[in-house]
Motif scaffolding. Structure first.
Motif, PDB file in Angstrom:
ATOM      1  N   GLY A 127       0.832  -1.209   0.000  1.00  0.00           N
ATOM      2  CA  GLY A 127       0.000   0.000   0.000  1.00  0.00           C
ATOM      3  C   GLY A 127       0.863   1.255   0.000  1.00  0.00           C
ATOM      4  O   GLY A 127       0.585   2.230  -0.720  1.00  0.00           O
ATOM      5  N   LEU A 128       1.921   1.218   0.790  1.00  0.00           N
ATOM      6  CA  LEU A 128       2.838   2.368   0.847  1.00  0.00           C
ATOM      7  C   LEU A 128       3.503   2.619  -0.499  1.00  0.00           C
ATOM      8  O   LEU A 128       3.688   3.773  -0.901  1.00  0.00           O
ATOM      9  CB  LEU A 128       3.917   2.111   1.907  1.00  0.00           C
ATOM     10  CG  LEU A 128       3.595   2.566   3.329  1.00  0.00           C
ATOM     11  CD1 LEU A 128       4.705   2.130   4.270  1.00  0.00           C
ATOM     12  CD2 LEU A 128       3.414   4.076   3.385  1.00  0.00           C
ATOM     13  N   VAL A 129       3.846   1.532  -1.193  1.00  0.00           N
ATOM     14  CA  VAL A 129       4.461   1.679  -2.524  1.00  0.00           C
ATOM     15  C   VAL A 129       3.509   2.424  -3.453  1.00  0.00           C
ATOM     16  O   VAL A 129       3.898   3.365  -4.162  1.00  0.00           O
ATOM     17  CB  VAL A 129       4.838   0.294  -3.109  1.00  0.00           C
ATOM     18  CG1 VAL A 129       5.259   0.420  -4.569  1.00  0.00           C
ATOM     19  CG2 VAL A 129       5.960  -0.344  -2.295  1.00  0.00           C
ATOM     20  N   LEU A 130       2.211   2.024  -3.421  1.00  0.00           N
ATOM     21  CA  LEU A 130       1.217   2.699  -4.274  1.00  0.00           C
ATOM     22  C   LEU A 130       1.104   4.175  -3.908  1.00  0.00           C
ATOM     23  O   LEU A 130       1.065   5.046  -4.782  1.00  0.00           O
ATOM     24  CB  LEU A 130      -0.153   2.025  -4.103  1.00  0.00           C
ATOM     25  CG  LEU A 130      -0.434   0.727  -4.837  1.00  0.00           C
ATOM     26  CD1 LEU A 130      -1.919   0.396  -4.763  1.00  0.00           C
ATOM     27  CD2 LEU A 130       0.004   0.787  -6.290  1.00  0.00           C
ATOM     28  N   VAL A 131       1.048   4.460  -2.605  1.00  0.00           N
ATOM     29  CA  VAL A 131       0.905   5.851  -2.151  1.00  0.00           C
ATOM     30  C   VAL A 131       2.138   6.674  -2.539  1.00  0.00           C
ATOM     31  O   VAL A 131       2.019   7.813  -3.000  1.00  0.00           O
ATOM     32  CB  VAL A 131       0.684   5.881  -0.612  1.00  0.00           C
ATOM     33  CG1 VAL A 131       0.735   7.313  -0.096  1.00  0.00           C
ATOM     34  CG2 VAL A 131      -0.646   5.235  -0.254  1.00  0.00           C
TER      35      VAL A 131
ATOM     36  N   GLN B 101      -3.211   7.524 -14.056  1.00  0.00           N
ATOM     37  CA  GLN B 101      -4.190   6.639 -14.699  1.00  0.00           C
ATOM     38  C   GLN B 101      -3.529   5.795 -15.789  1.00  0.00           C
ATOM     39  O   GLN B 101      -3.891   4.656 -16.003  1.00  0.00           O
ATOM     40  CB  GLN B 101      -5.338   7.460 -15.279  1.00  0.00           C
ATOM     41  CG  GLN B 101      -6.302   7.944 -14.207  1.00  0.00           C
ATOM     42  CD  GLN B 101      -7.341   8.901 -14.747  1.00  0.00           C
ATOM     43  OE1 GLN B 101      -7.412   9.153 -15.948  1.00  0.00           O
ATOM     44  NE2 GLN B 101      -8.155   9.444 -13.839  1.00  0.00           N
ATOM     45  N   ARG B 102      -2.569   6.415 -16.485  1.00  0.00           N
ATOM     46  CA  ARG B 102      -1.909   5.706 -17.577  1.00  0.00           C
ATOM     47  C   ARG B 102      -0.981   4.590 -17.064  1.00  0.00           C
ATOM     48  O   ARG B 102      -0.876   3.537 -17.666  1.00  0.00           O
ATOM     49  CB  ARG B 102      -1.119   6.710 -18.441  1.00  0.00           C
ATOM     50  CG  ARG B 102      -0.746   6.199 -19.822  1.00  0.00           C
ATOM     51  CD  ARG B 102      -0.597   7.344 -20.829  1.00  0.00           C
ATOM     52  NE  ARG B 102       0.210   8.439 -20.317  1.00  0.00           N
ATOM     53  CZ  ARG B 102       1.542   8.452 -20.340  1.00  0.00           C
ATOM     54  NH1 ARG B 102       2.204   7.439 -20.828  1.00  0.00           N
ATOM     55  NH2 ARG B 102       2.200   9.497 -19.878  1.00  0.00           N
ATOM     56  N   VAL B 103      -0.326   4.849 -15.935  1.00  0.00           N
ATOM     57  CA  VAL B 103       0.672   3.872 -15.460  1.00  0.00           C
ATOM     58  C   VAL B 103       0.150   3.008 -14.304  1.00  0.00           C
ATOM     59  O   VAL B 103       0.914   2.245 -13.710  1.00  0.00           O
ATOM     60  CB  VAL B 103       1.978   4.581 -15.021  1.00  0.00           C
ATOM     61  CG1 VAL B 103       2.591   5.343 -16.176  1.00  0.00           C
ATOM     62  CG2 VAL B 103       1.738   5.495 -13.829  1.00  0.00           C
TER      63      VAL B 103
ATOM     64  N   LEU C 110      -7.776   1.782  -7.819  1.00  0.00           N
ATOM     65  CA  LEU C 110      -9.060   2.384  -8.184  1.00  0.00           C
ATOM     66  C   LEU C 110      -9.309   3.650  -7.361  1.00  0.00           C
ATOM     67  O   LEU C 110      -9.822   4.651  -7.882  1.00  0.00           O
ATOM     68  CB  LEU C 110     -10.200   1.378  -7.957  1.00  0.00           C
ATOM     69  CG  LEU C 110     -10.242   0.165  -8.896  1.00  0.00           C
ATOM     70  CD1 LEU C 110     -11.273  -0.852  -8.442  1.00  0.00           C
ATOM     71  CD2 LEU C 110     -10.540   0.614 -10.322  1.00  0.00           C
ATOM     72  N   LEU C 111      -8.943   3.595  -6.091  1.00  0.00           N
ATOM     73  CA  LEU C 111      -9.180   4.740  -5.215  1.00  0.00           C
ATOM     74  C   LEU C 111      -8.151   5.854  -5.431  1.00  0.00           C
ATOM     75  O   LEU C 111      -8.507   7.020  -5.591  1.00  0.00           O
ATOM     76  CB  LEU C 111      -9.124   4.296  -3.745  1.00  0.00           C
ATOM     77  CG  LEU C 111     -10.319   3.517  -3.222  1.00  0.00           C
ATOM     78  CD1 LEU C 111     -10.036   2.967  -1.834  1.00  0.00           C
ATOM     79  CD2 LEU C 111     -11.570   4.406  -3.188  1.00  0.00           C
TER      80      LEU C 111
ATOM     81  N   ARG D 147      -7.786   6.710  -9.493  1.00  0.00           N
ATOM     82  CA  ARG D 147      -9.083   7.019 -10.135  1.00  0.00           C
ATOM     83  C   ARG D 147      -9.198   6.420 -11.533  1.00  0.00           C
ATOM     84  O   ARG D 147      -9.556   7.105 -12.493  1.00  0.00           O
ATOM     85  CB  ARG D 147      -9.278   8.533 -10.195  1.00  0.00           C
ATOM     86  CG  ARG D 147      -9.388   9.133  -8.816  1.00  0.00           C
ATOM     87  CD  ARG D 147      -9.464  10.619  -8.876  1.00  0.00           C
ATOM     88  NE  ARG D 147      -9.320  11.197  -7.566  1.00  0.00           N
ATOM     89  CZ  ARG D 147      -9.133  12.488  -7.344  1.00  0.00           C
ATOM     90  NH1 ARG D 147      -9.077  13.338  -8.354  1.00  0.00           N
ATOM     91  NH2 ARG D 147      -9.008  12.943  -6.123  1.00  0.00           N
ATOM     92  N   VAL D 148      -8.839   5.162 -11.635  1.00  0.00           N
ATOM     93  CA  VAL D 148      -8.993   4.475 -12.919  1.00  0.00           C
ATOM     94  C   VAL D 148     -10.416   3.906 -13.022  1.00  0.00           C
ATOM     95  O   VAL D 148     -11.077   3.687 -12.009  1.00  0.00           O
ATOM     96  CB  VAL D 148      -7.968   3.326 -13.091  1.00  0.00           C
ATOM     97  CG1 VAL D 148      -6.579   3.872 -13.311  1.00  0.00           C
ATOM     98  CG2 VAL D 148      -7.995   2.395 -11.899  1.00  0.00           C
ATOM     99  N   ASP D 149     -10.871   3.697 -14.259  1.00  0.00           N
ATOM    100  CA  ASP D 149     -12.212   3.147 -14.484  1.00  0.00           C
ATOM    101  C   ASP D 149     -12.115   1.656 -14.734  1.00  0.00           C
ATOM    102  O   ASP D 149     -11.130   1.161 -15.272  1.00  0.00           O
ATOM    103  CB  ASP D 149     -12.866   3.816 -15.703  1.00  0.00           C
ATOM    104  CG  ASP D 149     -13.100   5.297 -15.449  1.00  0.00           C
ATOM    105  OD1 ASP D 149     -13.445   5.638 -14.299  1.00  0.00           O
ATOM    106  OD2 ASP D 149     -12.911   6.096 -16.389  1.00  0.00           O
ATOM    107  N   LEU D 150     -13.173   0.963 -14.344  1.00  0.00           N
ATOM    108  CA  LEU D 150     -13.199  -0.486 -14.568  1.00  0.00           C
ATOM    109  C   LEU D 150     -14.634  -0.894 -14.888  1.00  0.00           C
ATOM    110  O   LEU D 150     -15.516  -0.815 -14.024  1.00  0.00           O
ATOM    111  CB  LEU D 150     -12.699  -1.208 -13.305  1.00  0.00           C
ATOM    112  CG  LEU D 150     -12.470  -2.710 -13.408  1.00  0.00           C
ATOM    113  CD1 LEU D 150     -11.377  -3.021 -14.427  1.00  0.00           C
ATOM    114  CD2 LEU D 150     -12.085  -3.286 -12.052  1.00  0.00           C
TER     115      LEU D 150
END
Lengths: 225, 230
Positions: free
Chosen positions: B36-40, B53-55, B122-123, B126-129
């Motif tokens: 989670g920290l990596v994503l943040v 969104q692209r990556v 997603l959070l 903000r990518v769409d699925l």
């Protein structure tokens, strides 16, 4: 007592262990340098000798864990030079480590090992009872056990395997007097049930009383005591 | 000693590994927060919604790979700490069954990790699925984690007894899992519709992930035993 030393070519292999001029090189060091000895069925053989003499290497080789570099080596009629894997289902080895999972309880460890070797629940219950693990200890995590209790648990996993040859490296280590007495009784019972036991120990007095024969290992060479 | 079927060994090893994980909670208490920290941190570093969104797909799978190293090392540490791996060898257990049991357990942990990471993406990004994308993404996660489970178990076994295994494992594993990173990233980008990608474009990458999993499943089951033994 068996005094069979050396293995003549063509002789029927009735002994449980027959080593002839065996050399085992472990990490570029000849840990066993021409060992010749044999062990007959039903014996309890003590391997004694100083640290680094090659006792552990011999036990691990008998379990099929180490390759034989030279000489003839047969355990339970399996030629270790040709196939050191076949013997593994027939022997039980308890080394310096206990082979237990710290995050699992005693009962869960027993369940895991019994499933791997196809032992019944009755065998497990009996082994746990023999080693004094059937009470509250059964639901205790191995990480929370004392060293002696872990040793008992490891021995219980060995009992359920009903191995033909027991190979034990310092089995008394960490056990209290009651545990040592129980272990000695267990090994004698295993012998009466037809198993053969080879063990290394530094507790010479107790070990010599238990053993039916003693071998001395020194500098990777085995001799009768 | 009775002979034991391969499926019994697989289930015993699988249940043992999952039970240890549930008991120790290393995945939930250490690996998930780390991933989670990596994503943040990526979100802070890039700080641009369009770029994120692209990556997003690539970041999810990079976080998965970083976490893979921790999970693999932990998976084999529980077996080597008290000599259980040696005991498995002496017990004469079919080591290819041990391989499959450990690989499936590893894949299950990675699926749980990826569910959280995708939700995080997603959070945070903000990518769409949409529904088609979800089907593609689920397939991608299953195929990629299966492949990573196989290759992670194989290399984990290879380095289990080696000196400096903590650094050796990433060094050996990263180049090998590059195809998974690429294919899973492309498939996830297609699922997210990143950069105008169509969902249908992702299915070809699923094929690559499947081939990778099959190769390392077969190869790993053959090589694991000799590697552990030597």
């Amino acid at each position: 007592m068996s005094a069979a030393n050396g293995v003549a070519p063509g002789v029927a292999h009735s002994n449980v262990i027959e080593f002839a001029d065996v050399v085992i090189v472990y990490e570029n060091f000849p840990a066993v340098a021409g060992a010749t000895f044999s062990v007959a069925p039903g014996e309890i053989v003590l391997l004694q000798g100083p640290n680094g003499a090659g006792k552990t290497t011999l036990l691990r080789a008998c379990a099929g864990l180490l390759p034989i570099n030279r000489g003839d080596a047969r355990v339970l009629n399996c030629d270790l030079r040709l196939d050191r894997y076949a013997v593994r289902t027939k022997v039980g080895l308890l080394g310096h480590a206990n082979g237990l999972f710290q995050d699992l309880t005693v009962a869960e460890n027993m369940s895991f090992w019994s499933r791997l070797v196809g032992a019944s629940a009755q065998d497990v219950a009996q082994a746990m009872s023999v080693m004094g693990l059937a009470d509250r200890l059964s639901e205790t995590r191995v990480a929370n056990l004392s060293a002696g209790q872990r040793r008992r648990c490891a021995l219980a996993t060995l009992i359920v395997r009903r191995a033909q040859l027991w190979l034990l490296d310092e089995p008394h280590a960490g056990l209290d007097t009651q545990g040592r007495d129980e272990l000695d009784r267990t090994l004698r019972s295993a012998r009466e049930a037809g198993a053969t036991v080879v063990f290394a120990s530094h507790e010479i007095d107790r070990a010599q009383k238990l053993a039916t024969r003693c071998l001395t290992v020194s500098g990777g060479v085995v001799s009768e005591s | 000693m009775k002979s034991v079927t391969k499926s019994k060994v697989i289930s015993a090893v699988l249940l043992k590994d999952l039970r240890i994980e549930l008991r120790s909670r290393v995945l939930t208490n250490q690996v998930l927060p780390f991933a989670g920290l990596v994503l943040v941190m990526f979100a802070f570093a890039l700080d641009n919604d369009d770029v994120l969104q692209r990556v997003a797909g690539g970041l999810v799978w990079l976080a998965t790979l970083f976490s893979l190293f921790i999970i693999v090392q932990r998976s084999f540490a529980v077996d080597t700490t008290d000599g259980a791996l040696d005991s498995l060898r002496v017990a004469g257990v079919d080591l290819s069954a041990v391989f499959f049991g450990k690989a499936i357990a590893l894949a299950v942990k990675l699926v749980a990790l990826d569910v959280v990471l995708v939700c995080g993406a997603l959070l945070l990004y903000r990518v769409d699925l949409n529904l088609n994308g979800l089907v593609l993404l689920v397939t991608c996660v299953i195929c990629a984690t299966t492949g990573l489970g196989f290759v992670g178990t194989l290399y984990g076994g290879l380095t289990a007894g080696a000196k400096g295994r903590e650094t050796l494992l990433p060094l050996l594993l990263l180049p090998v899992v590059a195809p998974v990173l690429i294919a899973a990233t492309r498939a996830t980008e297609a699922a997210f519709g990143s950069g105008g990608a169509q969902t249908s474009e992702g299915w070809a990458w699923i094929g690559l992930l499947t081939v990778f999993a099959a190769v390392f499943g077969v190869g790993g089951s053959l090589a694991f035993g000799p590697l552990i033994d030597e």
